[in-house]
Every structure is written in C-alpha cells, then in structure tokens.
Design a protein around this motif. Structure first.
Motif, PDB file in Angstrom:
ATOM      1  N   TYR A 126     -10.966 -10.479   1.281  1.00  0.00           N
ATOM      2  CA  TYR A 126     -11.343  -9.362   0.399  1.00  0.00           C
ATOM      3  C   TYR A 126     -12.260  -8.381   1.112  1.00  0.00           C
ATOM      4  O   TYR A 126     -12.017  -7.165   1.124  1.00  0.00           O
ATOM      5  N   HIS A 159       0.835  -1.211   0.000  1.00  0.00           N
ATOM      6  CA  HIS A 159       0.000   0.000   0.000  1.00  0.00           C
ATOM      7  C   HIS A 159       0.865   1.254   0.000  1.00  0.00           C
ATOM      8  O   HIS A 159       0.586   2.219  -0.728  1.00  0.00           O
ATOM      9  N   VAL A 216      -1.865 -10.258  -8.582  1.00  0.00           N
ATOM     10  CA  VAL A 216      -2.950 -11.241  -8.677  1.00  0.00           C
ATOM     11  C   VAL A 216      -2.478 -12.493  -9.409  1.00  0.00           C
ATOM     12  O   VAL A 216      -2.752 -13.626  -9.001  1.00  0.00           O
ATOM     13  N   SER A 255      -0.799  -4.072 -10.114  1.00  0.00           N
ATOM     14  CA  SER A 255      -1.570  -4.924  -9.211  1.00  0.00           C
ATOM     15  C   SER A 255      -1.988  -6.229  -9.885  1.00  0.00           C
ATOM     16  O   SER A 255      -2.116  -7.258  -9.211  1.00  0.00           O
ATOM     17  N   TRP A 256      -2.210  -6.212 -11.228  1.00  0.00           N
ATOM     18  CA  TRP A 256      -2.608  -7.452 -11.894  1.00  0.00           C
ATOM     19  C   TRP A 256      -1.490  -8.490 -11.812  1.00  0.00           C
ATOM     20  O   TRP A 256      -1.761  -9.697 -11.830  1.00  0.00           O
ATOM     21  N   THR A 290      -7.707  -3.902  -3.060  1.00  0.00           N
ATOM     22  CA  THR A 290      -7.019  -4.493  -4.214  1.00  0.00           C
ATOM     23  C   THR A 290      -6.034  -5.566  -3.757  1.00  0.00           C
ATOM     24  O   THR A 290      -5.972  -6.669  -4.328  1.00  0.00           O
ATOM     25  N   TRP A 311      -1.608   0.999  -3.828  1.00  0.00           N
ATOM     26  CA  TRP A 311      -2.767   0.166  -4.108  1.00  0.00           C
ATOM     27  C   TRP A 311      -3.665   0.152  -2.867  1.00  0.00           C
ATOM     28  O   TRP A 311      -3.186   0.170  -1.731  1.00  0.00           O
ATOM     29  N   SER A 312      -4.972   0.103  -3.083  1.00  0.00           N
ATOM     30  CA  SER A 312      -5.892   0.059  -1.946  1.00  0.00           C
ATOM     31  C   SER A 312      -5.779  -1.286  -1.246  1.00  0.00           C
ATOM     32  O   SER A 312      -5.345  -2.291  -1.834  1.00  0.00           O
ATOM     33  N   PHE A 372      -7.833  -8.531  -2.629  1.00  0.00           N
ATOM     34  CA  PHE A 372      -8.365  -9.341  -3.721  1.00  0.00           C
ATOM     35  C   PHE A 372      -7.325 -10.360  -4.192  1.00  0.00           C
ATOM     36  O   PHE A 372      -7.656 -11.520  -4.459  1.00  0.00           O
TER      37      PHE A 372
END
Length: 440
Positions: free
Chosen positions: A399, A63, A128, A124-125, A72, A68-69, A75
């Motif tokens: 999440y 963060h 993930v 961020s992707w 996010t 990034w939140s 997630f």
C-alpha cells in the motif's frame, strides 16, 4: 587341489554337474509414502502459485482502464496479503480439525471463484472484495502453514530440507506463471490472465483430493525417519480457540516477537515490495512488461536453489546466524537496485536478480525451525501467526509503495527504506536466544 570360488562344481565321471540353485529375486524397496505426499504438496503449491503472480501485473492495466490510483490498487493487494497471513494460523488449526485435504481443496475453490469473478468488476470496491478478500482468504489457507503442517506430520528426519523444497514450490509456480501471465496481459488483456489463474487453481483440486493424505497413520506407516508408529490424533475441536490460545501462549515469550518482527520485514521486502512493485517500477524506466516479468520469474529460478540450500543449512548450522546473514545480504542488494533500472536488461541487473533470488525466501526454513524449537506441538500454528506478521508487513509496503509512487513519481525512496529495514531485521535475528540443538 583346493577349489576356488571360480571353479565349477564337479560330480563323478559321466555325471552332470548339479544345477545351480534358483536365483532369489531381490525385492525393490518402495520409497516411503511421505515422499509422495511431499511431491503432491509441492505440485499443489506450484499449481496454486498463479494467484500470487498476478497482482504486480495488474497495477498498470487497471490504472489505464479504470483510472484507479496506484494507491487504490495497492490497497486491494494489501488486503489480499494481510488476509493471506491472518488466515494462516486458523487454517493450520482447521487442518487439525477437518484434515488437510478438505481445507486445501476448499481454499483452492475459493481462489478460483475470487479470481474468476474479477473479469466482471467495474468498481474498485469489487477488486478489494474479490481479489483482496476472497483470494486472500483462500490463499491464506494455502500458506506456508500448509507446508509446515505436512513436514511436521510426515517427517522426523530431513525436515529442514523438505521445508526448503516445499517453500521453493511457490517460486516454481512463479517461474511457470509469470512469463505466461505477462504475455497474456500484454497481448490480450488482464481478464484472460485472471481466468487462467482461476482455472489453474481448479485444476489442482482433484490432485489434492485423490493423492494427498492427512497423516501417516492413514496409510499405516510411521513418519519418515521414525521407527515408532504414531497414531492419528483425534480431531481437535475449537480450531479458532486453539489458534488464539497458541498466540496468547507464544506472545508471552521474547523469541515470538523477534521472529514476528524479522518475518514482517521479510514480507515487506519480498511480497509487498518486489513481487508487487518491481514490474511497474521497471516499466517506469521504459522496460517492457514482459521483460520485467521474466526477470521476476528468473528470481524464482534462483529462489528454488537458495531455499533448498537454506533448508540443508538449517539442518546443520545455527539458524539465528543464518537469518542474520540472509537479511543483511538482502538489504545490501535492495540499496543498489534503484541505480540498476534501465529500459533494457543489462548484466548488473541480472547479477541483482541472481543474488536477490538466492535470498528470496531462504529465511523460511530457519524461521520454521526456530518455531519448532520453541513451541513444539503448536509450532505450525505459531508459525502461522509469525506468517501473519510477514503478510502484514507485506500489506503495508504494498500500500505505501503505491502511495509513494503517486506522491514522488518514483519508487526510489521505498527501495532505500526497505534496505534499511533489512539491517534492522539482521540485528533482531542475532539477539534471539537459542535453546540448543539438543533441545530442538
């Protein structure tokens, strides 16, 4: 005069006493090979536990660096947790097809690749994809279905106890890695911590390949506690079809949905909530990250004792009542947690850590025992699906917990909601209808 056992034998006068017969050396009884397989499994799960210890430590550093939140980042953690569970039943079937060694060795390699590549991410992707997808798939193949498969193949006696010990292996890894990783994150950066996790996963691969064996028949012995030799079954073709068939069959029974529901709440209130959000929640109240991570590591200490004790209880008491008690006590402890946070560690918080730690994964041995009671030869795969529910519950709370923190500026509503969910799980456990210990 009658000779006593202590009298030395005598011959004629002037003759030497006959020499004593040579002592026959006593043969030492070697431990059953099942125990060495269980030891390797324990060390494997312990060594691979680093990847499960890191997500909660990454939330604040990611963060701060990438802005990034928390939702996010949560997630990405939720994808990891969900895949961890959804992969488990297929991994159990793959172990029947290709063997335990190959599946676990490949899983550890995938974990190392995913964790190692995170040091290069900029979006961020990528978090993930790497931490969510790759590490999630690898860790799912190392899930508790691994422990269930080992105990199902190698043990007839002491299954509950061994299940408890292997379940506690994850807590042992947490105890080892959490303080180390939090110190690395605070003193250096989150990237060296990710590299440490990758190297730990790789270090276990040779141990698995050299020492782990797939079945007692591979070394010519019967399972521990059985007098009958069990031939090794042929490889099961169609692992995916078998996993889906086991799900379809189990889904037609009431106990499956009750077990899946209780275990979903278990995951929500452990991996999804405490393991992911405890450290940032404590940090919100001014507690240093290293101190918060050390508290979470202490949870692992008492988790080991609680899980092994739960395995012992599972061999002796009604598993449904055990589950009800475990969930009820966990709910009570979570309700009190919001008022215990402070900028320093004080006795009430330590009491929570001890109490909660004893209950952390104590639910696993009775849940596996109930799956074995109802679903027999497919019990490891069915437990994999129950574990999938566990991880879906964990993913949702990971999440939603991040979203709640972004929306309310505090985690308090999440703690209270999770305590209420535990009360629901206790009621669900009570209504599972038993088939009797003899049938099991």
């Amino acid at each position: 005069m009658t000779q006593t056992p202590l009298d030395l034998p005598t011959g004629a006068p002037g003759e030497e006493a006959p020499a004593a017969p040579p002592a026959v050396p006593r043969r030492l009884r070697r431990p059953h090979r099942a125990w060495s397989v269980a030891a390797v499994t324990f060390l494997t799960i312990t060594g691979a536990a680093g990847f499960a210890s890191l997500p909660g430590l990454l939330i604040d550093p990611l963060h701060d660096e990438f802005h990034w939140s928390r939702g996010t980042i949560g997630f990405a953690v939720s994808v990891n947790l969900a895949l961890y569970g959804l992969t488990a039943p297929f991994a159990a079937a793959l172990m029947d097809r290709f063997g335990i060694r190959r599946v676990v060795g490949a899983a550890l390699t995938v974990i190392a690749i995913g964790a190692g590549l995170t040091v290069f991410m900029t979006a961020s992707w990528q978090l993930v994809l790497l931490w969510g997808v790759l590490v999630g798939l690898g860790s799912g193949s190392m899930a508790l279905a691994f422990a269930a498969t080992v105990t199902g193949r190698w043990f007839v006696a002491r299954r509950g106890l061994v299940t408890g010990v292997l379940t506690a292996a994850g807590a042992s890894g947490q105890l080892v890695f959490l303080p180390l990783l939090s110190w690395i994150v605070e003193r250096h950066d989150w990237r060296p911590a990710a590299v440490t996790v990758a190297l730990a996963a790789l270090a276990v691969v040779p141990l698995v390949w050299l020492l782990l064996r797939d079945h007692p028949a591979d070394v010519g012995v019967a399972p521990y506690g059985s007098a009958d030799f069990v031939p090794k079954p042929p490889p099961q073709q169609g692992a995916a079809r078998r996993a889906l068939r086991a799900l379809a069959s189990a889904a037609g029974t009431g106990p499956f949905w009750l077990l899946a529901g209780t275990f979903a709440i278990c995951g929500a209130t452990t991996n999804g909530l405490v393991k992911t959000h405890f450290v940032p929640a404590a940090h919100d109240h001014g507690m240093p990250m290293t101190a918060a991570a050390s508290l979470l590591a202490v949870v692992g200490v008492f988790d080991i004792a609680g899980t092994i004790a739960s395995g012992w209880f599972t061999d002796r008491f009604d598993t449904r009542r055990l589950l009800a008690v475990y969930y009820a006590l966990r709910g009570v402890s979570l309700m009190f947690l919001p008022v215990l946070f402070a900028d320093t560690v004080h006795p009430p918080m330590i009491f929570f850590i001890v109490f909660y730690g004893l209950d952390w994964v104590a639910t696993v041995p009775p849940t596996i025992a109930l799956c074995r009671e109802y679903y027999g030869a497919d019990s490891a795969i069915v437990f994999g699906w129950v574990l999938a529910a566990h991880q879906v519950g964990a993913a949702l709370i990971a999440y939603l917990g991040g979203l709640a923190r972004d929306a309310f500026g505090t985690y308090d509503p999440v703690w209270y909601a999770s305590g209420a969910l535990c009360a629901v799980a206790a009621l669900m456990a009570v209504v599972i209808r038993g088939r009797g210990r003899a049938a099991a």
